[in-house]
Design a protein around this motif. Structure first.
Motif, PDB file in Angstrom:
ATOM      1  N   GLU A  32       0.558 -17.702  19.766  1.00  0.00           N
ATOM      2  CA  GLU A  32       1.780 -16.909  19.856  1.00  0.00           C
ATOM      3  C   GLU A  32       2.435 -17.132  21.217  1.00  0.00           C
ATOM      4  OE1 GLU A  32       1.369 -12.758  18.846  1.00  0.00           O
ATOM      5  OE2 GLU A  32      -0.330 -13.173  17.493  1.00  0.00           O
ATOM      6  N   VAL A  33       3.763 -17.052  21.238  1.00  0.00           N
ATOM      7  CA  VAL A  33       4.523 -17.126  22.487  1.00  0.00           C
ATOM      8  C   VAL A  33       5.499 -15.963  22.497  1.00  0.00           C
ATOM      9  CG1 VAL A  33       5.987 -18.518  23.989  1.00  0.00           C
ATOM     10  CG2 VAL A  33       4.333 -19.654  22.470  1.00  0.00           C
ATOM     11  N   LEU A  34       5.361 -15.077  23.494  1.00  0.00           N
ATOM     12  CA  LEU A  34       6.194 -13.884  23.594  1.00  0.00           C
ATOM     13  C   LEU A  34       7.158 -14.048  24.763  1.00  0.00           C
ATOM     14  CD1 LEU A  34       3.375 -11.178  23.203  1.00  0.00           C
ATOM     15  CD2 LEU A  34       4.647 -12.366  21.394  1.00  0.00           C
ATOM     16  N   PHE A  35       8.467 -14.108  24.472  1.00  0.00           N
ATOM     17  CA  PHE A  35       9.470 -14.229  25.522  1.00  0.00           C
ATOM     18  C   PHE A  35       9.974 -12.845  25.923  1.00  0.00           C
ATOM     19  CE2 PHE A  35       9.800 -18.394  23.319  1.00  0.00           C
ATOM     20  CZ  PHE A  35       9.426 -19.190  24.395  1.00  0.00           C
ATOM     21  N   ASP A  36      10.706 -12.814  27.049  1.00  0.00           N
ATOM     22  CA  ASP A  36      11.220 -11.541  27.583  1.00  0.00           C
ATOM     23  C   ASP A  36      10.092 -10.520  27.708  1.00  0.00           C
ATOM     24  OD1 ASP A  36      14.033 -12.312  27.703  1.00  0.00           O
ATOM     25  OD2 ASP A  36      13.966 -12.260  25.510  1.00  0.00           O
ATOM     26  N   SER A  37       8.932 -10.987  28.080  1.00  0.00           N
ATOM     27  CA  SER A  37       7.726 -10.145  28.162  1.00  0.00           C
ATOM     28  C   SER A  37       7.123 -10.289  29.558  1.00  0.00           C
ATOM     29  CB  SER A  37       6.715 -10.548  27.085  1.00  0.00           C
ATOM     30  OG  SER A  37       7.272 -10.387  25.793  1.00  0.00           O
ATOM     31  N   LYS A  38       7.404  -9.345  30.399  1.00  0.00           N
ATOM     32  CA  LYS A  38       7.004  -9.398  31.800  1.00  0.00           C
ATOM     33  C   LYS A  38       5.703  -8.646  32.030  1.00  0.00           C
ATOM     34  CE  LYS A  38       8.849  -8.290  36.405  1.00  0.00           C
ATOM     35  NZ  LYS A  38      10.050  -7.769  37.118  1.00  0.00           N
ATOM     36  N   LEU A  39       4.742  -9.301  32.646  1.00  0.00           N
ATOM     37  CA  LEU A  39       3.493  -8.639  33.021  1.00  0.00           C
ATOM     38  C   LEU A  39       3.789  -7.585  34.081  1.00  0.00           C
ATOM     39  CD1 LEU A  39       0.358  -8.408  33.182  1.00  0.00           C
ATOM     40  CD2 LEU A  39       0.454 -10.190  34.931  1.00  0.00           C
ATOM     41  N   THR A  40       3.464  -6.336  33.782  1.00  0.00           N
ATOM     42  CA  THR A  40       3.710  -5.262  34.748  1.00  0.00           C
ATOM     43  C   THR A  40       2.440  -4.548  35.193  1.00  0.00           C
ATOM     44  OG1 THR A  40       4.265  -3.794  32.881  1.00  0.00           O
ATOM     45  CG2 THR A  40       6.095  -4.857  34.043  1.00  0.00           C
ATOM     46  N   ASP A  41       1.324  -4.815  34.504  1.00  0.00           N
ATOM     47  CA  ASP A  41       0.062  -4.218  34.958  1.00  0.00           C
ATOM     48  C   ASP A  41      -1.102  -4.952  34.303  1.00  0.00           C
ATOM     49  OD1 ASP A  41      -1.610  -2.600  36.388  1.00  0.00           O
ATOM     50  OD2 ASP A  41      -1.144  -0.745  35.302  1.00  0.00           O
ATOM     51  N   LEU A  42      -2.250  -4.853  34.960  1.00  0.00           N
ATOM     52  CA  LEU A  42      -3.512  -5.378  34.430  1.00  0.00           C
ATOM     53  C   LEU A  42      -4.403  -4.202  34.064  1.00  0.00           C
ATOM     54  CD1 LEU A  42      -4.177  -8.127  37.128  1.00  0.00           C
ATOM     55  CD2 LEU A  42      -3.451  -8.537  34.783  1.00  0.00           C
ATOM     56  N   ILE A  43      -5.046  -4.303  32.929  1.00  0.00           N
ATOM     57  CA  ILE A  43      -5.994  -3.268  32.504  1.00  0.00           C
ATOM     58  C   ILE A  43      -7.399  -3.743  32.885  1.00  0.00           C
ATOM     59  CG2 ILE A  43      -6.901  -1.952  30.568  1.00  0.00           C
ATOM     60  CD1 ILE A  43      -4.237  -2.563  29.105  1.00  0.00           C
ATOM     61  N   ILE A  44      -8.012  -3.037  33.823  1.00  0.00           N
ATOM     62  CA  ILE A  44      -9.310  -3.437  34.362  1.00  0.00           C
ATOM     63  C   ILE A  44     -10.267  -2.253  34.277  1.00  0.00           C
ATOM     64  CG2 ILE A  44     -10.547  -4.271  36.406  1.00  0.00           C
ATOM     65  CD1 ILE A  44      -7.814  -5.460  37.330  1.00  0.00           C
ATOM     66  N   GLU A  45     -11.456  -2.500  33.766  1.00  0.00           N
ATOM     67  CA  GLU A  45     -12.478  -1.465  33.687  1.00  0.00           C
ATOM     68  C   GLU A  45     -13.788  -2.021  34.215  1.00  0.00           C
ATOM     69  OE1 GLU A  45     -12.798  -0.057  29.712  1.00  0.00           O
ATOM     70  OE2 GLU A  45     -10.683   0.560  29.557  1.00  0.00           O
ATOM     71  N   GLU A  46     -14.348  -1.351  35.229  1.00  0.00           N
ATOM     72  CA  GLU A  46     -15.639  -1.718  35.819  1.00  0.00           C
ATOM     73  C   GLU A  46     -15.684  -3.200  36.208  1.00  0.00           C
ATOM     74  OE1 GLU A  46     -18.569  -0.521  32.992  1.00  0.00           O
ATOM     75  OE2 GLU A  46     -18.269   1.622  33.368  1.00  0.00           O
ATOM     76  N   GLY A  47     -14.611  -3.653  36.811  1.00  0.00           N
ATOM     77  CA  GLY A  47     -14.582  -5.023  37.315  1.00  0.00           C
ATOM     78  C   GLY A  47     -14.374  -6.081  36.257  1.00  0.00           C
ATOM     79  N   LYS A  48     -13.960  -5.670  35.049  1.00  0.00           N
ATOM     80  CA  LYS A  48     -13.730  -6.630  33.968  1.00  0.00           C
ATOM     81  C   LYS A  48     -12.316  -6.472  33.422  1.00  0.00           C
ATOM     82  CE  LYS A  48     -18.583  -6.722  32.492  1.00  0.00           C
ATOM     83  NZ  LYS A  48     -19.524  -6.513  31.352  1.00  0.00           N
ATOM     84  N   ILE A  49     -11.686  -7.582  33.124  1.00  0.00           N
ATOM     85  CA  ILE A  49     -10.352  -7.532  32.540  1.00  0.00           C
ATOM     86  C   ILE A  49     -10.449  -7.065  31.093  1.00  0.00           C
ATOM     87  CG2 ILE A  49     -10.186  -9.898  31.623  1.00  0.00           C
ATOM     88  CD1 ILE A  49      -7.400  -8.293  33.646  1.00  0.00           C
ATOM     89  N   LYS A  50      -9.566  -6.183  30.713  1.00  0.00           N
ATOM     90  CA  LYS A  50      -9.551  -5.672  29.336  1.00  0.00           C
ATOM     91  C   LYS A  50      -8.217  -5.943  28.642  1.00  0.00           C
ATOM     92  CE  LYS A  50     -13.704  -4.037  29.358  1.00  0.00           C
ATOM     93  NZ  LYS A  50     -14.747  -4.648  28.482  1.00  0.00           N
ATOM     94  N   GLY A  51      -7.211  -6.297  29.428  1.00  0.00           N
ATOM     95  CA  GLY A  51      -5.914  -6.584  28.832  1.00  0.00           C
ATOM     96  C   GLY A  51      -4.818  -6.454  29.869  1.00  0.00           C
ATOM     97  N   ILE A  52      -3.577  -6.404  29.372  1.00  0.00           N
ATOM     98  CA  ILE A  52      -2.421  -6.335  30.254  1.00  0.00           C
ATOM     99  C   ILE A  52      -1.407  -5.347  29.684  1.00  0.00           C
ATOM    100  CG2 ILE A  52      -2.726  -8.742  30.979  1.00  0.00           C
ATOM    101  CD1 ILE A  52      -0.308  -9.434  29.152  1.00  0.00           C
ATOM    102  N   VAL A  53      -0.445  -5.006  30.523  1.00  0.00           N
ATOM    103  CA  VAL A  53       0.708  -4.225  30.093  1.00  0.00           C
ATOM    104  C   VAL A  53       1.943  -5.085  30.309  1.00  0.00           C
ATOM    105  CG1 VAL A  53       2.087  -2.128  30.450  1.00  0.00           C
ATOM    106  CG2 VAL A  53      -0.412  -2.049  30.707  1.00  0.00           C
ATOM    107  N   ILE A  54       2.803  -5.154  29.291  1.00  0.00           N
ATOM    108  CA  ILE A  54       4.044  -5.903  29.450  1.00  0.00           C
ATOM    109  C   ILE A  54       5.227  -4.954  29.314  1.00  0.00           C
ATOM    110  CG2 ILE A  54       3.104  -8.115  28.734  1.00  0.00           C
ATOM    111  CD1 ILE A  54       4.287  -7.720  25.984  1.00  0.00           C
ATOM    112  N   ASN A  55       6.227  -5.217  30.151  1.00  0.00           N
ATOM    113  CA  ASN A  55       7.477  -4.434  30.154  1.00  0.00           C
ATOM    114  C   ASN A  55       7.224  -2.932  30.312  1.00  0.00           C
ATOM    115  OD1 ASN A  55       8.813  -6.869  29.762  1.00  0.00           O
ATOM    116  ND2 ASN A  55       8.902  -6.623  27.536  1.00  0.00           N
ATOM    117  N   GLN A  56       6.201  -2.593  31.080  1.00  0.00           N
ATOM    118  CA  GLN A  56       5.880  -1.198  31.447  1.00  0.00           C
ATOM    119  C   GLN A  56       5.362  -0.355  30.289  1.00  0.00           C
ATOM    120  OE1 GLN A  56       6.033  -0.272  34.553  1.00  0.00           O
ATOM    121  NE2 GLN A  56       7.551  -1.594  35.546  1.00  0.00           N
ATOM    122  N   GLU A  57       5.240  -0.928  29.083  1.00  0.00           N
ATOM    123  CA  GLU A  57       4.923  -0.051  27.947  1.00  0.00           C
ATOM    124  C   GLU A  57       3.929  -0.622  26.953  1.00  0.00           C
ATOM    125  OE1 GLU A  57       8.787   0.668  26.306  1.00  0.00           O
ATOM    126  OE2 GLU A  57       8.967  -1.349  25.445  1.00  0.00           O
TER     127      GLU A  57
END
Length: 512
Positions: free
Chosen positions: A209-234
């Motif tokens: 998949e390729v998502l345009f107009d999708s800005k990384l605004t946060d990283l979801i991190i738990e106990e030193g491990k990446i769990k995902g991201i937040v795009i466009n603040q929401e």
């Protein structure tokens, strides 16, 4: 029997198969009739003597026919069982996505900008109106900075990965076969967008998949491990592996990492100007002629000089090219260069830059080099007076510390304004350039001239921040599953090296 041999040949004969065969037969001391086929492996121009020649590295098949090897990669469908988030659709992001598919992983590319077709409108607004869209410009959008700034594929990254694989993938998606053999392969801004589109379609057809107009605004991190991201603040996207391939101009990403206390480091970079000559001057100097032969491409040059403890060097040289406005934010001037595939514009330009060390910008702030870079870009904007008009000076006037009464015709579309560049560049950069330019003129006849224009500022040669990673796993030392990648992380410099690093990060995801 196969034999490899280097032959030299006149430019007007470089595509003449019969004459190439004659040179092969003579060099190998065999009859022409015994050479069943031949393959040019590498091709380069040698202009060191007054008679310019081509050097060809050729494999000859004597009394045998070659075995045809298929170089096309068949990308199999991937499922959503194992998902990898890739931040950025530049060469690192695209090639890491292709490699993920090869590895049976599903890539989801998250791109803040637009697709290549939609980007054109925003680039037109930059060039014609001086209007910068902070999410869609020469740096942000599908294909990254390279899509609309040249497509030069020259690299020295032989030890980092398989250069030929990267070139083959470009060919598979529409690039000319010549990039496989030319010493300085080049696609051209007019051709690269279609190739980038084809790569994206390959990714999508395989289940990515390729998502345009999708800005990384946060990283979801738990106990030193990446769990995902937040795009466009929401919107949340969850995955245990994130390849961070955001490029060297995504300053908000560095600020986000710093805000979250994720380790980043200040990194040296280079700063200077883009210098443009009439192409005829460069052709005459490099090819030792008054008029370039129709059988030779517009000439290229590379300059480097040590001025006391600092290196001064040319960067991203564009024969037959255009100077482009590459700002990514409001009220800043950043210049870069590009060439079409034919390199048939009347000017030659190159970044000419000076090393900036960590000692030049005191402090412990990991963002201090980025802030220093930004300050210079804002000074350049103010000096130009707005609308992306760039400050400029004739070459000899700059060296002699004179304001240019007028400026030569040039390729920078938003326009230039005569300015004392000393008022913008740090003193150590100005003095280093002032020392180096006359020396460059001694190395190349005609280079040191007031027909050349210095346009400021060339400041995005590389990232001023490094995002550290483990040498073995390629993961961030603090965050399991976060893979800093390519130019934006400080580990690449150019399309091919970024693509290679993207491939390496995708393999690291699989291995980890």
């Amino acid at each position: 029997m196969q034999k490899e041999i280097e032959i030299t040949i006149a430019p007007e004969h470089v595509t003449n198969e019969q004459i190439i065969l004659q040179h092969l037969a003579k060099g190998l001391k065999v009859e022409i009739s015994t050479i069943k086929q031949h393959k040019v492996l590498k091709r380069s121009i040698d202009a060191r003597s007054r008679k310019v020649i081509y050097r060809l590295q050729v494999r000859a098949y004597i009394d045998e026919n070659p075995i045809i090897e298929g170089n096309t990669i068949n990308y199999q469908k991937v499922t959503s069982d194992k998902t990898v988030l890739i931040i950025g659709a530049g060469p690192a992001g695209l090639f890491s996505a292709l490699q993920c598919i090869e590895n049976g992983l599903k890539p989801i590319i998250v791109e803040r900008g637009k697709d290549v077709k939609q980007r054109r409108r925003d680039l037109a607004a930059i060039n014609k109106q001086g209007l910068v869209n902070t999410e869609s410009n020469y740096c942000y959008g599908e294909g990254g900075a390279g899509t609309y700034s040249d497509g030069k594929l020259y690299t020295r990254s032989n030890k980092r990965g398989d250069i030929n694989k990267v070139l083959q993938i470009f060919v598979q998606h529409g690039a000319d076969q010549d990039i496989l053999i030319d010493a300085r392969p080049h696609i051209g801004t007019n051709k690269l967008p279609q190739i980038i589109t084809a790569i994206r379609e390959t990714i999508q057809n395989a289940g990515g998949e390729v998502l345009f107009d999708s800005k990384l605004t946060d990283l979801i991190i738990e106990e030193g491990k990446i769990k995902g991201i937040v795009i466009n603040q929401e919107q949340e996207l969850l995955a245990n592996s994130v390849i961070l391939a955001t490029g060297h101009s995504a300053r908000d990403i560095y600020e986000l990492l710093h805000k979250k206390n994720i380790l980043i480091e200040a990194k040296p970079f280079a700063l200077g100007v883009r210098i443009e000559h009439p192409q005829q001057i460069i052709d005459s100097a490099q090819y030792h002629c008054d008029t370039r032969s129709d059988f030779l491409p517009p000439a290229y040059y590379s300059m480097v000089e040590q001025v006391k403890t600092r290196g001064v060097f040319s960067f991203c040289m564009c024969p037959g090219g255009i100077i482009a406005p590459c700002a990514t934010d409001l009220n800043e001037i950043v210049v870069n260069g590009w060439s079409p595939s034919k390199r048939n514009n009347p000017y030659a330009n190159s970044g000419t830059v000076v090393q900036v060390t960590l000692d030049d910008v005191q402090g412990y702030d990991p963002l201090r080099m980025l802030k220093f870079q930004s300050e210079i870009e804002h000074l350049a904007f103010d000096a130009g007076g707005g609308n992306l008009v760039a400050p400029a000076q004739r070459m000899i006037d700059f060296v002699q510390n004179k304001l240019s009464i007028d400026l030569p015709k040039n390729s920078y579309l938003p326009g230039v304004k005569s300015v004392m560049l000393d008022n913008i560049l740090p003193d150590f950069v100005s003095q280093s350039l002032r020392s180096a330019l006359p020396i460059f003129g001694k190395k190349m006849k005609g280079y040191y001239t007031n027909e050349a224009i210095l346009v400021g500022v060339e400041s995005r040669t590389s990232s001023p921040v490094r995002i550290p990673r483990d040498k073995e796993t390629l993961q961030h030392p603090q965050i399991t599953g976060l893979f800093p990648c390519a130019e934006g992380a400080g580990y690449a410099g150019g399309i091919v090296s970024a693509a290679i690093d993207g491939i390496n990060c995708a393999n690291a995801v699989l291995n980890n």
